[in-house]
Design a protein around this motif. Sequence first.
Motif, PDB file in Angstrom:
ATOM      1  N   GLY A  10      -3.103 -86.025 -28.044  1.00 12.53           N
ATOM      2  CA  GLY A  10      -1.951 -85.350 -27.455  1.00 12.53           C
ATOM      3  C   GLY A  10      -2.229 -84.811 -26.071  1.00 12.53           C
ATOM      4  N   ILE A  11      -3.383 -84.147 -25.891  1.00 14.00           N
ATOM      5  CA  ILE A  11      -3.664 -83.541 -24.597  1.00 14.00           C
ATOM      6  C   ILE A  11      -4.093 -84.573 -23.554  1.00 14.00           C
ATOM      7  N   VAL A  12      -4.316 -85.817 -23.972  1.00 14.50           N
ATOM      8  CA  VAL A  12      -4.581 -86.898 -23.010  1.00 14.50           C
ATOM      9  C   VAL A  12      -3.285 -87.623 -22.635  1.00 14.50           C
ATOM     10  N   PHE A  13      -2.488 -87.982 -23.633  1.00 17.43           N
ATOM     11  CA  PHE A  13      -1.279 -88.762 -23.378  1.00 17.43           C
ATOM     12  C   PHE A  13      -0.178 -87.944 -22.706  1.00 17.43           C
ATOM     13  N   ALA A  14      -0.033 -86.682 -23.089  1.00 27.67           N
ATOM     14  CA  ALA A  14       1.061 -85.874 -22.543  1.00 27.67           C
ATOM     15  C   ALA A  14       0.948 -85.682 -21.028  1.00 27.67           C
ATOM     16  N   PRO A  15      -0.210 -85.262 -20.474  1.00 28.89           N
ATOM     17  CA  PRO A  15      -0.296 -85.146 -19.015  1.00 28.89           C
ATOM     18  C   PRO A  15      -0.135 -86.479 -18.296  1.00 28.89           C
ATOM     19  N   LEU A  16      -0.674 -87.550 -18.890  1.00 24.70           N
ATOM     20  CA  LEU A  16      -0.517 -88.861 -18.263  1.00 24.70           C
ATOM     21  C   LEU A  16       0.960 -89.256 -18.205  1.00 24.70           C
ATOM     22  N   GLY A  17       1.692 -89.004 -19.283  1.00 32.20           N
ATOM     23  CA  GLY A  17       3.123 -89.279 -19.271  1.00 32.20           C
ATOM     24  C   GLY A  17       3.853 -88.444 -18.253  1.00 32.20           C
ATOM     25  N   TRP A 184       9.657 -95.550 -17.907  1.00 34.27           N
ATOM     26  CA  TRP A 184       9.639 -95.982 -19.309  1.00 34.27           C
ATOM     27  C   TRP A 184       8.255 -95.767 -19.924  1.00 34.27           C
ATOM     28  N   LEU A 185       7.209 -96.159 -19.198  1.00 29.73           N
ATOM     29  CA  LEU A 185       5.855 -96.010 -19.713  1.00 29.73           C
ATOM     30  C   LEU A 185       5.505 -94.534 -19.905  1.00 29.73           C
ATOM     31  N   GLY A 186       5.827 -93.713 -18.897  1.00 31.84           N
ATOM     32  CA  GLY A 186       5.526 -92.292 -18.997  1.00 31.84           C
ATOM     33  C   GLY A 186       6.266 -91.625 -20.139  1.00 31.84           C
ATOM     34  N   SER A 187       7.523 -91.981 -20.345  1.00 30.90           N
ATOM     35  CA  SER A 187       8.304 -91.381 -21.431  1.00 30.90           C
ATOM     36  C   SER A 187       7.725 -91.746 -22.792  1.00 30.90           C
ATOM     37  N   CYS A 188       7.327 -93.000 -22.957  1.00 30.73           N
ATOM     38  CA  CYS A 188       6.721 -93.418 -24.232  1.00 30.73           C
ATOM     39  C   CYS A 188       5.407 -92.682 -24.479  1.00 30.73           C
ATOM     40  N   LEU A 189       4.620 -92.466 -23.425  1.00 31.54           N
ATOM     41  CA  LEU A 189       3.373 -91.721 -23.590  1.00 31.54           C
ATOM     42  C   LEU A 189       3.653 -90.270 -23.967  1.00 31.54           C
ATOM     43  N   GLN A 190       4.718 -89.698 -23.413  1.00 36.59           N
ATOM     44  CA  GLN A 190       5.084 -88.333 -23.774  1.00 36.59           C
ATOM     45  C   GLN A 190       5.439 -88.239 -25.260  1.00 36.59           C
ATOM     46  N   VAL A 191       6.226 -89.176 -25.734  1.00 33.32           N
ATOM     47  CA  VAL A 191       6.610 -89.153 -27.144  1.00 33.32           C
ATOM     48  C   VAL A 191       5.381 -89.328 -28.038  1.00 33.32           C
ATOM     49  N   LEU A 192       4.489 -90.247 -27.675  1.00 36.60           N
ATOM     50  CA  LEU A 192       3.275 -90.465 -28.478  1.00 36.60           C
ATOM     51  C   LEU A 192       2.367 -89.235 -28.458  1.00 36.60           C
TER      52      LEU A 192
END
Length: 226
Positions: A10-17, A184-192
Amino acid sequence: MHTPASMVMGIVFAPLGLVLVFTAAITPQWREGQARLGMTGPGSLLRSGSVDTLLLLRSDGLWESCLQVEHSELKQCWPIAGPYQRDPRVRLAQGLVLTSLFLCGTGIVLACIGVRCWTDLPLRGVAATGGLLVVMAGLLSLTALGVYTHNLRRLGMVSPSQGTNNHKFPHLSLRPAGSLYFGWLGSCLQVLGGGALLFSFKQPRCLTLNELNESIKNEINNTGYI
């Protein structure tokens, strides 16, 4: 402290998104198009009867539009204006993206506080609340991208019934551009990432006193100490 894998994800994907959605928001490549502009001149007609053409590249974003001549350094950008700026679907996308960025940033802060890498036990409720905000941010940005993409070729276009057909500029064949894909990519990473943080609500199973005593006895028996 052994940080759960869901928290790490979570703390990796959320900032990247967040970075990808922010990049998409500030860049003017949500849609792009090109058109050939005929340049006729008396001199060229007298010489060969040819017609010179310029290929114009137009791109629009949420807050900025750009126009460039192909194979040239001539490029000009300006804040969006006119029917495109006043289009309610563009304004809706702007509001959703801004809200998404705010929620995602707040969620990341809560997630970092909840993980608490400097202590033995994480604040699972705080981390999971941050994950919920990140998921909401991802859904909002996905909604904004969906609305924009679905109406991409109609945004800012004046309907013929208004009687304001303008033949000054050539017709542009519009298509999705690079910023949309970043979004689109950033939003999907936020959801994940937010979904992974939501698993923080699951508390680890703690041993009861009897189970703990039994475990200690077994350990003593296995090591041979009396």
